[in-house]
Structures are given as C-alpha cells and as structure tokens.
Design an enzyme around this catalytic site. Structure first.
Site, PDB file in Angstrom:
ATOM      1  CB  CYS A 170      -0.620  -0.006   0.850  1.00 26.36           C
ATOM      2  SG  CYS A 170      -1.792   1.860   1.005  1.00 26.36           S
ATOM      3  CB  CYS A 172      -3.203   2.417  -1.717  1.00 32.23           C
ATOM      4  SG  CYS A 172      -3.516   0.686  -0.784  1.00 32.23           S
ATOM      5  CE  LYS A 222      -5.293   3.672  -6.340  1.00 27.58           C
ATOM      6  NZ  LYS A 222      -5.950   2.805  -5.753  1.00 27.58           N
ATOM      7  CE1 TYR A 236      -6.724  -2.377  -6.560  1.00 25.39           C
ATOM      8  CE2 TYR A 236      -7.579  -4.938  -6.906  1.00 25.39           C
ATOM      9  CZ  TYR A 236      -6.670  -3.628  -5.946  1.00 25.39           C
ATOM     10  OH  TYR A 236      -6.045  -4.005  -5.324  1.00 25.39           O
ATOM     11  CD  GLU A 290      -7.109   1.864  -8.917  1.00 25.37           C
ATOM     12  OE1 GLU A 290      -8.371   2.008  -7.773  1.00 25.37           O
ATOM     13  OE2 GLU A 290      -6.674   1.169  -8.641  1.00 25.37           O
ATOM     14  NE  ARG A 315      -9.548 -13.738 -18.923  1.00 26.58           N
ATOM     15  CZ  ARG A 315      -8.994 -14.778 -17.615  1.00 26.58           C
ATOM     16  NH1 ARG A 315      -7.645 -15.887 -17.677  1.00 26.58           N
ATOM     17  NH2 ARG A 315      -9.498 -14.766 -16.440  1.00 26.58           N
ATOM     18  CE  LYS A 353      -4.935 -14.017  -2.137  1.00 25.23           C
ATOM     19  NZ  LYS A 353      -6.420 -12.848  -1.794  1.00 25.23           N
ATOM     20  CG  HIS A 408     -29.717  20.922  -4.176  1.00 29.51           C
ATOM     21  ND1 HIS A 408     -29.390  19.928  -4.913  1.00 29.51           N
ATOM     22  CD2 HIS A 408     -30.014  22.229  -4.034  1.00 29.51           C
ATOM     23  CE1 HIS A 408     -30.334  20.709  -5.775  1.00 29.51           C
ATOM     24  NE2 HIS A 408     -30.453  21.676  -5.844  1.00 29.51           N
ATOM     25  CD  GLU A 412     -28.877  16.976  -3.845  1.00 35.90           C
ATOM     26  OE1 GLU A 412     -29.888  16.976  -3.578  1.00 35.90           O
ATOM     27  OE2 GLU A 412     -27.883  18.017  -4.701  1.00 35.90           O
TER      28      GLU A 412
END
Length: 504
Positions: A70, A75, A78, A211, A215, A232, A321, A479, A484
């Site tokens: 990260c 993160c 990025k 993602y 990104e 793909r 994992k 608003h 909203e």
C-alpha cells in the site's frame, strides 16, 4: 544519537524474567499495513514482539522500504498519481469555465520524485514507530523451520539467525503476476515498478481488466500517454458488472483504447528498446509494438519462499494463500494470517489493519472482538471513480433470490458538468440494492461519479447500522451535490422506466 537501522531492535530495553519457552510472544512476518498494525498493538499490550520484512526485487529490479504494498507500490502512490492526473482531465474543463490556461504539459519525473519523497518519509516513520513500540525489527527473509521456529536469511540466502515465538503472524501480502507468458519478466513492468519509473514512454499497453489495470490506464492516459488496455473477458472481476461496464464505457469515451477478447502470447524486445507483443484477438493472431507494457492481470500471495508447509500450514492450491477461519487462524493453532495473504478476505489495506489489530487484542489483550468482513466499502480510482459497499447486484440475486431483490437507480449529471460540453450527460450512475423480504433493508450501494470514495464512506456507516430504503428516503440530501442522488432514488430497474434524471 545515531540509530543503526541495519540492526533495529538490538537496543530494546531489558525485559522482565520470562517464563515462556519461546524468545518472542509474537513474531510477525511481513512489514505491510496489517503486520505493522498487529505488531505495534501486541507490543502496546505487553507482548514481546519481533517483525521481519524482506522485499525481493521485481523482475525489473525495483525494491522498496518498510510499509508493504500500500505505502510503496499501491494505494498511496496510486492515489497521488490519480490526483496528479486529474489536473490533466480538468485542463479543458478550466477553459470552458472561463480560465485562460497555459500550454498543457506534464513533467513525469517531477511527479515521481515527489511521490517517492513522500513514500520515503513513510518508510522512515514506520521504522521509528517500531523503535518507539519496542518491536524488534529484522530486515531479513523469514522462513519457518517448524510452527514455533523462524529462520532469518539475508538477501544472499545465508541464515543469519534463528528465533522462536509462541505465535506467528503471516502478513506478507502479494506480488504481481506475469502469468508465465514468454518474455513477460524481461519485457514488462508491473505496478511494483510503475510508481518509481523516472521516465514513462508515450505508447503504453496495459494488460488486464483488474482495478489495478484500469486505475493505471486511467491516470497514464490523463498524464498524456497513448494508452491501450488489453482485456481477456470481463472488467473488474468480483465487482458489480453493471458498474464495471459503465466504468469502461466512460474510459473509452475519454479516449482510452480497448482490445477486447484478447490475451498476450509472447513479448520480445525490439532492437530500439520497444516491446513487440504477440496476441490473440477473437481467435486471430496479431502483432503490435509498444514503447512499454504494464502487466496488471492479478496478484499472487507471496508465500512461495516461506516454507510454511514445514509447519504444516495449509495453503489454497489455487491462490497460494493461507486458509484461515473467522478468527484469522490457520489450521496450525498458533499460526495466523491477515491481509492479502489470507484466503477469501478482501484485499484492502484498512481490512488488513483492522484484522491485525483485533487479532493482537484477542491474543494479548483479552478481547473477543473479531473482524467483520461484511459491508466493507472500497473505491476504484478510475478517471470517473467507482465506489461500493455491500453486495453486487449479481451476488445479491444469488444470496437472497432475484425475486426478492429490488434495485433503485439513477443516471445523473453533476451540476458542475453543465459548464462542460465535453462531458457525457449521464455518465454518473448510482444504485441501491434492497432486500424486499427484510423491510427493504439496503444490502448494497454503488456509486460512479466524482469523489466516489468520499461519498461512500458515510453511507458505509449507515449500512453497518442496518440502513433501510425508508430511512434513506427520510434522509435530507445536501444540495447541490452528487452524494444527494443516493437519497433521492425512486426509479427501480424492474419498472423499466428510464433512470436518466432531468432537473433538480
């Protein structure tokens, strides 16, 4: 006083006489967000803690400091590059709003230098925190000898030390996959490399529809690169597919090119340093040359070199994992896993931090609280941001039955975009998924629009508290804002009425 960071932990204050047969109460393997949070919390609760972190360089030779994916290659850089790219997106917008602007030109090296400067301060900060928290730090690769013994190796594979610990946490995260495609390791970059490149050439192929792929493709395009994305099959696997398609549609309208139903077969360096890509598109063999190729086809758990099998730890044969229960515990009772390396858990930094913190509190603080993996919000930082919390429409239909699901939705245009002829009228979209059999309880919220992450954070709290459509209807929107729109939904997909909004 000069701190020798090569031997952090050597000057840890004297410990009281210990009755444990092990050198440490808690040994953390991995210096990313989850591991750091868990180690520091455990030490605060009185445990004797050590942490080992070792970064194997990428195939292109990139490495980094303490802090994990990260902070170093995820993160943080990025989001900074996404932010930088938005100024490119806003260039034409400024003119339409009446601003006279200078020539549009981006300095890639200056941006990267500033990104890396910030990362370096974070790396330093984490090392200082470990000293402050009395956590012994080893800049070595940790391998298991058995379920209580850890071997610490230097970069040359030489064992430097062996230690023992009552509990062991595996928090090593993952690394990008190159898919075993011939030439990929030699010719392609990954997200491990992108954020520290001193130069990024003009014509770029991004392989993948994750993602990370979308990104990176988004900010590279906005930073004046000629970007093509090779896909793909589907976009954003695991996310709501209705939303994923709208993300890709917006990117295509912005000028990003897509090669659909395609896979790369081989990569080869040309004599002038470019990359020749052989690929299959709709069954036909093709060849194209790019200045650079970014592989973003997924990530693999970084467990291959930890010798976890010597301790009897069970790994997923598909992902590598660690298979864990609802308490982050592996099949070996004193070995745990959090973050991206834990099978079936969301690959998100705040999830790793909270899971690691709760685990330390259970082990050393008498807590019984465990991580709640339901209704976890997240955002995809594409040019038009997409944020969600709860079930996708597909998963809601499977979980509750399609007949029991109602989807309220709207396609809208932010007020600010009325300045801008270049913006598509109804690119932004919001939908709320409710369970008709449970008092129209909201089980999913999805939002595609400016600053989507900021919009979703508050709604994530309401989902945790059991939000219903009636409560949402009673909520007054601010608003004029994009957020909203979520409080004003009255058109359902089932009705067949157009979701496009007109007026206020």
């Amino acid at each position: 006083m000069t701190v020798d960071f090569a031997n952090l932990g050597a000057d840890v204050p004297e410990e009281p006489v210990r009755t444990s047969p092990y050198e440490y109460d808690y040994f953390v393997i991995g210096g990313g967000s989850g591991g750091l949070a868990s180690a520091k919390t455990a030490s605060e609760l009185g445990a004797k803690v050590a942490l080992a972190d070792f970064v194997k360089p990428s195939p292109q030779g990139t490495s980094w400091g303490l802090g994990g994916t990260c902070v170093n290659v995820g993160c943080i850089p990025k989001k900074l590059m996404h932010f930088a790219s938005m100024f490119g997106e806003y260039y034409n917008d400024q003119q339409e709003c009446g601003w006279e602007t200078a020539q549009k030109q981006h300095n890639w090296k200056r941006m990267v230098d500033n990104v890396q400067k910030h990362i370096s301060t974070l790396n330093w900060g984490y090392r200082v925190q470990l000293i402050d928290k009395n956590v012994t730090y080893f800049n070595y690769l940790a391998k298991l000898v058995d379920n209580h013994t850890i071997s610490l190796l230097n970069k040359d594979g030489q064992e430097m030390k062996r230690v023992t610990s009552e509990h062991i946490l595996v928090a090593v995260g993952g690394r990008p996959s190159f898919g075993g495609i011939p030439g990929a390791d030699e010719c392609c970059y990954s997200s491990d490399d992108l954020f520290s490149l001193k130069e990024m050439p003009k014509k770029v192929l991004v392989v993948g529809a994750s993602y990370i792929s979308l990104e990176c493709a988004g900010f590279l395009h906005a930073l004046q690169k000629d970007v093509t994305v090779m896909v793909r099959s589907i976009f954003l696997r695991g996310f709501d597919q209705d939303m994923a398609d709208k993300v890709a549609e917006y990117m295509a309208n912005e000028g990003i090119k897509f090669i659909r139903n395609s896979v790369p077969n081989a990569f080869k360096k040309t004599e002038d340093g470019k990359v020749e890509v052989k690929y299959t598109e709709n069954g036909e063999e093709r060849v194209e040359v790019y200045d650079a190729v970014l592989m973003a086809i997924g990530r693999n758990a970084d467990t291959k070199n930890l010798d976890l099998e010597k301790a009897g730890v069970q790994l997923s044969p598909r992902t590598g994992k660690v298979i864990v229960n609802d308490y982050e515990q592996s099949n070996v009772e004193n070995i745990w896993a959090v973050g991206d390396v834990a099978e079936g858990k969301p690959e998100l930094t705040p999830v790793a931090i909270q899971a690691g913190t709760y685990l330390a509190k259970r082990l050393f603080g008498g807590s019984s609280q465990r991580m709640d993996y339901i209704n976890v919000p997240t955002t995809v930082f594409t040019p038009l941001e997409y944020s969600c919390c709860g079930y996708s429409e597909e998963d809601a239909n499977k979980e509750f039955g399609e007949e029991n699901i109602e989807v309220y939705h709207t396609a809208f245009k932010p007020l600010e975009w009325n300045f801008l002829d270049s913006r598509e009228a109804s690119s932004c979209y919001a939908k709320v998924i409710v369970n008709l059999k449970d008092n129209e309880k909201v089980v999913g919220i999805h939002f595609l629009g400016p600053h989507a992450g900021e919009v979703m954070q508050g709604f994530a709290v309401s989902l945790k508290l059991g939000l219903t459509k009636a409560i949402l209807d009673e909520t007054i929107g601010i608003h004029p804002t994009c957020a909203e729109e979520i409080t004003k939904l009255d058109v359902t997909k089932r009705s067949g009425i157009t979701a496009e909004k007109t007026g206020c």
